[in-house]
Write a protein that holds these residues in place. Structure first.
Motif, PDB file in Angstrom:
ATOM      1  N   VAL A  69      -0.750  -2.362  30.860  1.00 15.49           N
ATOM      2  CA  VAL A  69      -0.296  -2.843  29.647  1.00 15.49           C
ATOM      3  C   VAL A  69      -2.208  -3.338  29.168  1.00 15.49           C
ATOM      4  O   VAL A  69      -2.972  -3.000  27.985  1.00 15.49           O
ATOM      5  CB  VAL A  69      -0.150  -3.533  28.884  1.00 15.49           C
ATOM      6  N   ALA A  70      -2.351  -4.047  29.726  1.00 21.89           N
ATOM      7  CA  ALA A  70      -3.971  -4.578  30.084  1.00 21.89           C
ATOM      8  C   ALA A  70      -4.630  -3.137  29.683  1.00 21.89           C
ATOM      9  O   ALA A  70      -5.536  -2.677  28.436  1.00 21.89           O
ATOM     10  CB  ALA A  70      -4.622  -5.270  31.159  1.00 21.89           C
ATOM     11  N   GLU A  71      -4.661  -2.233  31.176  1.00 16.86           N
ATOM     12  CA  GLU A  71      -6.095  -0.929  30.560  1.00 16.86           C
ATOM     13  C   GLU A  71      -5.319   0.127  29.772  1.00 16.86           C
ATOM     14  O   GLU A  71      -6.190   0.519  28.384  1.00 16.86           O
ATOM     15  CB  GLU A  71      -5.826  -0.175  32.188  1.00 16.86           C
ATOM     16  N   GLY A  72      -4.178  -0.015  29.300  1.00 15.31           N
ATOM     17  CA  GLY A  72      -3.695   1.561  28.577  1.00 15.31           C
ATOM     18  C   GLY A  72      -3.806   0.339  26.793  1.00 15.31           C
ATOM     19  O   GLY A  72      -4.596   2.143  25.744  1.00 15.31           O
ATOM     20  N   ARG A  73      -3.939  -0.383  26.574  1.00 12.01           N
ATOM     21  CA  ARG A  73      -4.179  -1.075  25.361  1.00 12.01           C
ATOM     22  C   ARG A  73      -5.817  -1.818  25.120  1.00 12.01           C
ATOM     23  O   ARG A  73      -6.297  -1.256  23.399  1.00 12.01           O
ATOM     24  CB  ARG A  73      -2.974  -2.535  25.216  1.00 12.01           C
ATOM     25  N   GLY A  74      -6.246  -1.808  25.961  1.00 15.95           N
ATOM     26  CA  GLY A  74      -7.485  -1.681  25.744  1.00 15.95           C
ATOM     27  C   GLY A  74      -8.183  -3.454  25.349  1.00 15.95           C
ATOM     28  O   GLY A  74      -8.990  -3.941  24.582  1.00 15.95           O
ATOM     29  N   ILE A  75      -6.598  -4.178  26.023  1.00 12.45           N
ATOM     30  CA  ILE A  75      -7.288  -5.896  26.065  1.00 12.45           C
ATOM     31  C   ILE A  75      -7.037  -6.586  26.688  1.00 12.45           C
ATOM     32  O   ILE A  75      -6.329  -6.088  28.272  1.00 12.45           O
ATOM     33  CB  ILE A  75      -5.891  -6.696  24.697  1.00 12.45           C
ATOM     34  N   PRO A  76      -7.995  -7.953  26.921  1.00 10.54           N
ATOM     35  CA  PRO A  76      -8.439  -8.793  28.157  1.00 10.54           C
ATOM     36  C   PRO A  76      -6.141  -8.952  29.531  1.00 10.54           C
ATOM     37  O   PRO A  76      -5.388  -9.334  28.268  1.00 10.54           O
ATOM     38  CB  PRO A  76      -7.931  -9.753  27.803  1.00 10.54           C
ATOM     39  N   PHE A  77      -6.596  -8.759  30.130  1.00  8.51           N
ATOM     40  CA  PHE A  77      -5.209  -9.110  31.492  1.00  8.51           C
ATOM     41  C   PHE A  77      -4.382 -10.453  30.705  1.00  8.51           C
ATOM     42  O   PHE A  77      -3.596 -10.322  30.872  1.00  8.51           O
ATOM     43  CB  PHE A  77      -5.920  -9.255  32.772  1.00  8.51           C
ATOM     44  N   ASP A  78      -5.621 -11.544  30.723  1.00  9.26           N
ATOM     45  CA  ASP A  78      -5.089 -12.850  30.115  1.00  9.26           C
ATOM     46  C   ASP A  78      -4.131 -13.239  28.372  1.00  9.26           C
ATOM     47  O   ASP A  78      -3.486 -13.451  28.405  1.00  9.26           O
ATOM     48  CB  ASP A  78      -6.509 -14.010  30.088  1.00  9.26           C
ATOM     49  N   SER A  79      -5.175 -12.848  27.626  1.00  8.08           N
ATOM     50  CA  SER A  79      -3.896 -11.757  26.623  1.00  8.08           C
ATOM     51  C   SER A  79      -2.643 -10.990  26.352  1.00  8.08           C
ATOM     52  O   SER A  79      -1.473 -11.380  25.845  1.00  8.08           O
ATOM     53  CB  SER A  79      -4.705 -10.947  25.352  1.00  8.08           C
ATOM     54  N   VAL A  80      -2.638 -10.350  27.718  1.00 10.32           N
ATOM     55  CA  VAL A  80      -1.185  -9.378  27.918  1.00 10.32           C
ATOM     56  C   VAL A  80      -0.599 -10.735  28.767  1.00 10.32           C
ATOM     57  O   VAL A  80       1.194 -10.942  28.502  1.00 10.32           O
ATOM     58  CB  VAL A  80      -1.271  -8.522  29.087  1.00 10.32           C
TER      59      VAL A  80
END
Length: 577
Positions: free
Chosen positions: A462-473
């Motif tokens: 999800v982090a890679e696909g959405r381009g958002i930080p892992f902590d946010s996920v």
């Protein structure tokens, strides 16, 4: 005996081929263009369940039959909007069984049709209609109702049935592990009451949906939100006359009188069924003749193998079917972009992984845009993550980043039925798949490790696909679910919109002119006539097996679904608007 069986198989094959030949011949001889009156209105029945997409059925087509779905609803409105022979559309709405995300999609499509300047009206009755029906009907130019029909604006009601105590009485024990406090799918089987997390999420969903219902009805009918609250909470039930006095409907009448509300310069229009109108080729109206965009579906609970229907689980989205469809669309030089249409609560984690890989490979070759219908949860969101753009309705269910696994032990049930199971094992965890006992501590450790590995991988994807930080996920995971409205704020989706917004996005990313009417190539495609006949035979055999081998069937079902990681919606939500 073998010779006789070979002879019998040959006779059956010849018989099937003969039927096939007769049907095809009759279809060719009598196949004509559908008759469309010079001046007509299209009747669409929106009653009961409205599937998202039913693959074309070769057998039904040969017999001139058509089953209606959301894809055909879009098709009919798109063609009717530009067809000079069509004066307008009548929606006959009654006890419509769709999610609120799908209901919002219907209202969007109605408003899009109204932009054509043609009339689209709703007729409620003669039976029971509810909040969901009226939500859709309010988007129409006019709403009609018979004098003594019943309209109930009840708001939203959710209930969950818990089976733990019942299972205890019959000798069944649910043994589940869930990763994430909000991943509560097993709760109906492991608890007697609702968990705080489930209550919190259900409350948030109902609050968001109720606010949308009151605001949408208020905007469509010219009410204040307070007026809608009064209609729902104080009045609640209305006859046709009462609904008219409250301004909920424009006129009280019987269905044959609806035709009088269309322009009559050329006389009164003739009725035309949507099922018949859907057979009109788009090319006859000079649309959808140029660039092609694929629409690949993921509908229902995710599992391995092929798309199918299960008498317990309902519609199943097979990973093998999905991967094959994605590959065909990605490899086709004629397809410029792919719309991935999802309405799924998730399912098997391993099958979701196969589907994720198919989407990832397709993205490397052409634009893939996700269009969310009712829900895109857990494994459904897992496969959506690699897409370039994700579009949802505000009322769609999105998220549920988490996983669980478990099994049902029916050993005590066997004893109650006078059955005894004795075991001999080699290996500390050899009984991990046994139906006769719950997991030992060492077996639980094995299952938890597998679940935690998938959960970690889920968050990374999800982090890679959405381009958002892992902590946010991490903050959005744990099995939490969101409405599309909240999912946009959390960057789990890119924008709100309906199916046609996804088409526009696909055209933009593929470099297709904005005004071009593209041809939509739907997947899965139809089966062959022979395939349909053989499927019918298999279905008949399956139904007989259910009756004859109920215990064996129960064991097979439990063995198939338990002991494996499941990326499913955290709980089953049933609401009665």
């Amino acid at each position: 005996m073998k010779t006789f069986l070979k002879w019998l198989a040959g006779v059956i094959t010849v018989f099937i081929l003969l039927i096939l030949f007769i049907i095809i011949t009759l279809n060719i001889v009598f196949d004509t263009e559908p008759y469309i009156p010079d001046y007509a209105y299209v009747e669409i029945n929106l009653q009961g369940h409205l599937p998202e997409y039913i693959p074309p059925d070769a057998f039904e087509s040969a017999l001139g039959q058509t089953r209606f779905d959301m894809a055909k609803f879009r098709d009919v409105l798109e063609k009717a909007a530009i067809d000079e022979r069509i004066a307008g559309v009548v929606l006959k709405i009654g006890y419509l069984q769709v999610s609120l995300g799908e209901a919002q999609e219907l209202t969007d499509l109605i408003k899009k049709f109204r932009d054509s300047g043609k009339k689209i009206v709703a007729f409620l009755g003669p039976g029971l209609t509810t909040t969901r029906d009226y939500y859709v009907a309010s988007a129409c130019e006019s709403v009609f109702m018979t004098p003594q029909a019943n309209l109930f604006l009840t708001g939203l009601y959710s209930e969950v049935t818990f089976y733990k105590d019942f299972f205890s009485k019959i000798g069944v024990e649910a043994d589940f592990i869930h990763i994430g406090d909000y991943k509560n799918a097993p709760d109906p089987y492991t608890r007697s009451t609702m968990s705080p997390e489930q209550r919190e999420e259900t409350t948030q969903l109902l609050d968001a949906w109720y606010n949308d219902i009151r605001q949408t009805i208020a905007a469509n009918r010219g009410f204040s939100s307070e007026k809608v609250d009064e209609l729902i909470n104080i009045k609640t039930g209305f006859t046709g006359w009462e609904a008219w006095r409250e301004g909920l409907v424009d006129t009280v009448l019987y269905y044959p009188e609806v035709v009088k509300y269309f322009p009559s310069e050329n006389g009164l229009p003739e009725p035309l069924s949507a099922e018949e109108y859907t057979t009109v080729p788009a090319g006859d109206l000079d649309i959808r003749k140029d660039s092609k965009i694929a629409v690949v579906h993921c509908l229902g609970t995710i599992t391995g193998g092929s798309n199918s229907e299960d008498y317990l689980m309902g519609q199943l989205a097979g990973a093998a079917s999905f991967a094959d469809n994605m590959e065909k669309a990605a490899e086709s030089s004629a397809i410029k972009a792919i719309i991935l249409r999802i309405d799924s609560p998730g399912g098997s984690a391993s099958a979701s992984e196969v589907m994720w890989n198919a989407v990832k490979k397709a993205v490397e070759k052409k634009p893939v845009i996700v269009s969310i219908s009712g829900m895109c949860a857990s494994g459904g969101y897992y496969i959506a993550a690699p897409a370039i753009t994700i579009i949802s309705q505000k009322n769609s269910i999105v998220g549920s980043i988490g996983i669980f696994g478990g099994k049902f032990s029916i050993g005590a049930l066997y004893k109650k039925l006078g059955m005894n199971t004795e075991k001999i094992t080699r290996g500390k965890n050899a009984a991990i798949f046994s139906l006769s006992q719950v997991w030992s501590e060492s077996e639980k450790k094995v299952i938890r490790h597998i679940l935690e590995e998938f959960y970690s991988d889920f968050k990374i994807k999800v982090a890679e696909g959405r381009g958002i930080p892992f902590d946010s996920v991490e903050a959005l995971a744990g099995g939490r679910i969101f409405t599309g409205g909240t999912a946009l704020h959390n960057k789990l989706v890119d924008r709100h919109g309906n199916f046609y917004d996804a088409v526009d996005e696909a055209k933009r990313l593929a470099g297709i002119e904005e005004k071009e009417s593209v041809e939509l190539i739907y997947y899965p495609a139809s089966k062959s006539l022979l395939g349909e006949i053989l499927s019918g035979i298999q279905a008949k055999n399956a139904s007989e097996n259910i009756l004859l081998d109920s215990y064996e069937r129960l064991e097979q079902t439990l063995l198939f679904w338990q002991n494996q990681p499941l990326a499913l919606l955290p709980f089953r939500l049933e609401y009665l608007p």
